[in-house]
Write a protein that holds these residues in place. Structure first.
Motif, short mmCIF file in Angstrom:
data_model
loop_
_atom_site.label_atom_id
_atom_site.label_comp_id
_atom_site.label_asym_id
_atom_site.label_seq_id
_atom_site.Cartn_x
_atom_site.Cartn_y
_atom_site.Cartn_z
N THR A 294 0.84 -1.20 0.00
CA THR A 294 0.00 0.00 0.00
C THR A 294 0.87 1.25 0.00
O THR A 294 0.66 2.17 -0.80
N VAL A 295 1.86 1.28 0.88
CA VAL A 295 2.77 2.43 0.95
C VAL A 295 3.58 2.53 -0.34
O VAL A 295 3.78 3.63 -0.88
N LEU A 296 4.04 1.39 -0.86
CA LEU A 296 4.80 1.38 -2.10
C LEU A 296 3.97 1.94 -3.26
O LEU A 296 4.44 2.76 -4.05
N GLY A 297 2.71 1.50 -3.34
CA GLY A 297 1.83 1.99 -4.39
C GLY A 297 1.59 3.48 -4.27
O GLY A 297 1.56 4.21 -5.26
N ALA A 298 1.43 3.95 -3.02
CA ALA A 298 1.21 5.38 -2.79
C ALA A 298 2.42 6.20 -3.19
O ALA A 298 2.30 7.26 -3.82
N ILE A 299 3.61 5.72 -2.83
CA ILE A 299 4.85 6.43 -3.17
C ILE A 299 5.03 6.50 -4.69
O ILE A 299 5.35 7.55 -5.26
N ILE A 300 4.82 5.37 -5.36
CA ILE A 300 4.94 5.34 -6.82
C ILE A 300 3.91 6.27 -7.45
O ILE A 300 4.22 7.02 -8.38
N GLY A 301 2.69 6.24 -6.96
CA GLY A 301 1.64 7.07 -7.52
C GLY A 301 1.94 8.55 -7.40
O GLY A 301 1.74 9.32 -8.35
#
Length: 227
Positions: free
Chosen positions: A36-43
């Motif tokens: 979730t955090v990884l997806g948020a950072i990438i986004g």
């Protein structure tokens, strides 16, 4: 005497099973925060485009329910964990508009951390109550389901209305409803009503996710600083 001993073994075994499901659920819930955090950072860093408006909401719901159906289909195997983690990565990406908007505030990072900390506190309190309370929260099910339907209808309406006051009301109600859902979902595990830790994790993850996004929206409206 023998039946009594057997009953004692059955009770002990049932308690051990429920404890194992609860423990695995908490571990998987913690793990699900990583994608979730990884997806948020990438986004946020890559400015991943996310569809907005009515069509964007519809597409989001179709993809989300597709993931949920896939998780339900694979929940009895290790593949279920992989699908769940893929879903949480997708949900992290879907945080892009909210996080990008929040980071425009001078105190944006502080708001995000406050929302994260507030969500963690709500989860800890509600999960503790659900674990130790003797009160039966199963009766909340129909009321909470009705509340979610009302929230969805209000959210769809506000896509077209764009009313700040309505969004504030939606956020406050969502925090209350999904906090109560934590009570319901955790107690189901404690009482043996939910025996699959993947399904249990999905339910609690959605509770936590909705509390976080609603709390962050509320903080942005009330405490966001442009200076």
């Amino acid at each position: 005497m023998i039946p009594s001993i057997q009953n004692s073994y059955d009770i002990t075994g049932a308690r051990a099973t429920r404890h194992k499901v609860l423990r695995n659920t908490y571990w998987l819930l913690a793990l699900s925060m990583v994608p979730t955090v990884l997806g948020a950072i990438i986004g946020v860093t890559m400015h991943v485009p996310v569809l907005r408006g009515g069509m964007g909401f519809l597409l989001f719901m179709l993809i989300a329910f597709g993931f949920i159906a896939a998780i339900e289909k694979t929940k009895e195997s290790a593949a279920g964990v992989a699908v769940l983690l893929a879903f949480t990565f997708f949900m992290g990406l879907m945080l892009t508009p909210l996080l990008t908007y929040t980071l425009r505030y001078a105190n944006g990072p502080a708001l995000i951390m406050t929302a994260f900390g507030g969500t963690a506190c709500v989860f800890a309190v509600m999960a503790s109550i659900a674990t130790v309370s003797k009160r039966d929260f199963s009766g909340l099910s129909s009321w909470l389901t009705a509340g979610v339907i009302v929230l969805l209808l209000a959210a769809v309406a506000n896509i077209f209305l764009g009313l700040t006051a309505l969004q504030l009301v939606i956020s406050v109600l969502a925090i209350g409803i999904f906090s109560a859902f934590i009570l319901f979902d955790v107690q189901r595990i404690v009482n043996g009503g939910e025996t699959n830790y993947i399904t249990a994790t999905l339910s609690i993850y959605l509770d936590v996710y909705n509390i976080f996004t609603s709390l962050l929206q509320l903080l942005g409206f009330t405490a966001g600083s442009r200076d």
